[in-house]
Design a protein around this motif. Structure first.
Motif, PDB file in Angstrom:
ATOM      1  N   TYR A  33      62.625 -17.607 -10.099  1.00 61.08           N
ATOM      2  CA  TYR A  33      61.899 -16.205  -9.592  1.00 61.08           C
ATOM      3  C   TYR A  33      61.909 -15.328  -8.031  1.00 61.08           C
ATOM      4  O   TYR A  33      63.067 -15.633  -7.516  1.00 61.08           O
ATOM      5  CB  TYR A  33      60.285 -17.334  -8.743  1.00 61.08           C
ATOM      6  N   THR A  34      61.967 -14.186  -8.698  1.00 60.14           N
ATOM      7  CA  THR A  34      62.533 -12.783  -7.260  1.00 60.14           C
ATOM      8  C   THR A  34      61.476 -13.260  -6.560  1.00 60.14           C
ATOM      9  O   THR A  34      60.253 -12.821  -6.850  1.00 60.14           O
ATOM     10  CB  THR A  34      62.427 -11.538  -8.007  1.00 60.14           C
ATOM     11  N   LEU A  35      61.089 -12.537  -5.149  1.00 65.18           N
ATOM     12  CA  LEU A  35      59.994 -12.340  -4.328  1.00 65.18           C
ATOM     13  C   LEU A  35      60.310 -11.650  -3.676  1.00 65.18           C
ATOM     14  O   LEU A  35      61.527 -10.891  -2.917  1.00 65.18           O
ATOM     15  CB  LEU A  35      59.786 -14.145  -3.439  1.00 65.18           C
ATOM     16  N   ALA A  36      59.591 -10.693  -2.901  1.00 68.49           N
ATOM     17  CA  ALA A  36      59.390  -9.713  -1.977  1.00 68.49           C
ATOM     18  C   ALA A  36      58.913  -9.812  -0.306  1.00 68.49           C
ATOM     19  O   ALA A  36      58.633 -10.839  -1.040  1.00 68.49           O
ATOM     20  CB  ALA A  36      58.589  -8.625  -2.034  1.00 68.49           C
ATOM     21  N   PRO A  37      59.336  -9.576   0.762  1.00 70.00           N
ATOM     22  CA  PRO A  37      58.930 -10.673   1.388  1.00 70.00           C
ATOM     23  C   PRO A  37      57.539 -10.524   2.065  1.00 70.00           C
ATOM     24  O   PRO A  37      56.856  -9.141   1.548  1.00 70.00           O
ATOM     25  CB  PRO A  37      59.533  -9.652   2.505  1.00 70.00           C
ATOM     26  N   GLY A  38      56.932 -11.274   2.834  1.00 69.49           N
ATOM     27  CA  GLY A  38      55.765 -11.940   2.356  1.00 69.49           C
ATOM     28  C   GLY A  38      55.335 -12.250   1.333  1.00 69.49           C
ATOM     29  O   GLY A  38      53.904 -12.472   1.529  1.00 69.49           O
ATOM     30  N   GLN A  39      55.405 -12.019   0.536  1.00 70.31           N
ATOM     31  CA  GLN A  39      55.447 -12.257  -1.228  1.00 70.31           C
ATOM     32  C   GLN A  39      54.862 -14.004  -1.881  1.00 70.31           C
ATOM     33  O   GLN A  39      55.817 -14.869  -0.383  1.00 70.31           O
ATOM     34  CB  GLN A  39      55.528 -11.790  -2.297  1.00 70.31           C
ATOM     35  N   ARG A  40      54.544 -14.328  -2.225  1.00 71.03           N
ATOM     36  CA  ARG A  40      54.209 -15.957  -2.181  1.00 71.03           C
ATOM     37  C   ARG A  40      53.758 -16.254  -3.778  1.00 71.03           C
ATOM     38  O   ARG A  40      52.969 -15.747  -4.708  1.00 71.03           O
ATOM     39  CB  ARG A  40      52.701 -16.563  -1.732  1.00 71.03           C
ATOM     40  N   ILE A  41      54.589 -17.437  -4.072  1.00 72.11           N
ATOM     41  CA  ILE A  41      54.519 -17.509  -5.980  1.00 72.11           C
ATOM     42  C   ILE A  41      54.213 -18.643  -6.280  1.00 72.11           C
ATOM     43  O   ILE A  41      54.081 -19.543  -5.704  1.00 72.11           O
ATOM     44  CB  ILE A  41      56.108 -17.116  -6.463  1.00 72.11           C
ATOM     45  N   ASP A  42      53.561 -18.473  -7.055  1.00 70.72           N
ATOM     46  CA  ASP A  42      52.427 -20.348  -7.653  1.00 70.72           C
ATOM     47  C   ASP A  42      53.294 -21.015  -7.886  1.00 70.72           C
ATOM     48  O   ASP A  42      54.458 -20.386  -9.384  1.00 70.72           O
ATOM     49  CB  ASP A  42      51.062 -19.547  -8.256  1.00 70.72           C
ATOM     50  N   LEU A  43      53.760 -22.173  -8.546  1.00 74.19           N
ATOM     51  CA  LEU A  43      54.692 -22.898  -9.033  1.00 74.19           C
ATOM     52  C   LEU A  43      53.809 -24.002  -9.634  1.00 74.19           C
ATOM     53  O   LEU A  43      54.340 -24.478 -10.223  1.00 74.19           O
ATOM     54  CB  LEU A  43      55.484 -23.966  -8.115  1.00 74.19           C
ATOM     55  N   GLY A  44      52.745 -24.247  -9.573  1.00 70.95           N
ATOM     56  CA  GLY A  44      51.582 -24.582 -10.540  1.00 70.95           C
ATOM     57  C   GLY A  44      51.452 -25.880 -10.012  1.00 70.95           C
ATOM     58  O   GLY A  44      52.085 -26.184  -9.054  1.00 70.95           O
ATOM     59  N   GLY A  45      50.224 -26.569  -9.927  1.00 78.22           N
ATOM     60  CA  GLY A  45      50.311 -27.950  -9.515  1.00 78.22           C
ATOM     61  C   GLY A  45      49.240 -27.767  -8.006  1.00 78.22           C
ATOM     62  O   GLY A  45      50.156 -28.856  -7.501  1.00 78.22           O
ATOM     63  N   GLN A  46      49.031 -26.540  -7.416  1.00 82.07           N
ATOM     64  CA  GLN A  46      48.237 -25.746  -6.084  1.00 82.07           C
ATOM     65  C   GLN A  46      49.632 -25.641  -5.227  1.00 82.07           C
ATOM     66  O   GLN A  46      49.793 -25.920  -4.038  1.00 82.07           O
ATOM     67  CB  GLN A  46      47.824 -26.976  -5.772  1.00 82.07           C
ATOM     68  N   ALA A  47      51.176 -25.271  -6.146  1.00 79.24           N
ATOM     69  CA  ALA A  47      52.076 -25.786  -5.283  1.00 79.24           C
ATOM     70  C   ALA A  47      52.574 -24.359  -5.660  1.00 79.24           C
ATOM     71  O   ALA A  47      52.706 -23.926  -6.166  1.00 79.24           O
ATOM     72  CB  ALA A  47      53.514 -26.792  -5.782  1.00 79.24           C
ATOM     73  N   THR A  48      53.107 -24.041  -3.783  1.00 82.75           N
ATOM     74  CA  THR A  48      53.466 -22.323  -3.666  1.00 82.75           C
ATOM     75  C   THR A  48      54.841 -22.354  -3.047  1.00 82.75           C
ATOM     76  O   THR A  48      55.002 -23.165  -1.819  1.00 82.75           O
ATOM     77  CB  THR A  48      52.484 -21.443  -3.159  1.00 82.75           C
ATOM     78  N   ILE A  49      55.170 -21.215  -2.678  1.00 82.41           N
ATOM     79  CA  ILE A  49      56.738 -20.960  -2.269  1.00 82.41           C
ATOM     80  C   ILE A  49      56.522 -19.280  -1.440  1.00 82.41           C
ATOM     81  O   ILE A  49      55.955 -18.488  -2.495  1.00 82.41           O
ATOM     82  CB  ILE A  49      57.579 -20.660  -2.732  1.00 82.41           C
TER      83      ILE A  49
END
Length: 134
Positions: A33-49
């Motif tokens: 996964y590539t994220l920008a500052p302040g961004q949140r990504i969904d990992l599935g199963g109600q988990a996020t980074i």
């Protein structure tokens, strides 16, 4: 009852790793996964980074510094059972998450930004991480 609820919350991660279509039998499942500052990504199963912030105190190549400095990315993993805050950088490229059943979250060293020139503030660096589930 809470321990059972916590176990049920992470069960999709454990089962998802076993059933991952891209991983050969016996190999861990990995996603990038590539994220920008302040961004949140969904990992599935109600988990996020969430990519909270970064700091870059690395010494510009044109300068002579007493300390080499470091690049640090601060992230937060949110699951129904727990919240884990952690940092990644060239000196600490990986983190093992207990909330994700021992999954490893690792920095992609090939995607690190170059050291900014002297007198130039660091840009808003994206970060690329891989999540490897056992």
């Amino acid at each position: 009852m809470k321990p059972l609820r916590a176990l049920l919350a992470i069960l999709p991660f454990v089962l998802g790793a076993c059933a991952s279509p891209g991983a050969p039998a016996g190999q861990p499942a990995q996603s990038s996964y590539t994220l920008a500052p302040g961004q949140r990504i969904d990992l599935g199963g109600q988990a996020t980074i969430a990519y909270d912030s970064f700091s870059d105190s690395r010494c510009p190549e044109s300068m002579k510094c007493m300390w080499a400095g470091e690049l640090t990315y601060r992230l937060t993993l949110h699951t129904p059972a727990a919240t884990e805050q952690f940092s990644l950088g060239p000196s600490k490229p990986g983190y093992v998450s207990q909330a994700l059943g021992g999954a490893r979250i690792a920095l992609d060293p090939a995607k690190l930004p170059p050291v900014p020139p002297a007198g130039v503030a660091p840009a808003n660096y994206p970060v690329t991480v891989s999540v490897t589930r056992p």
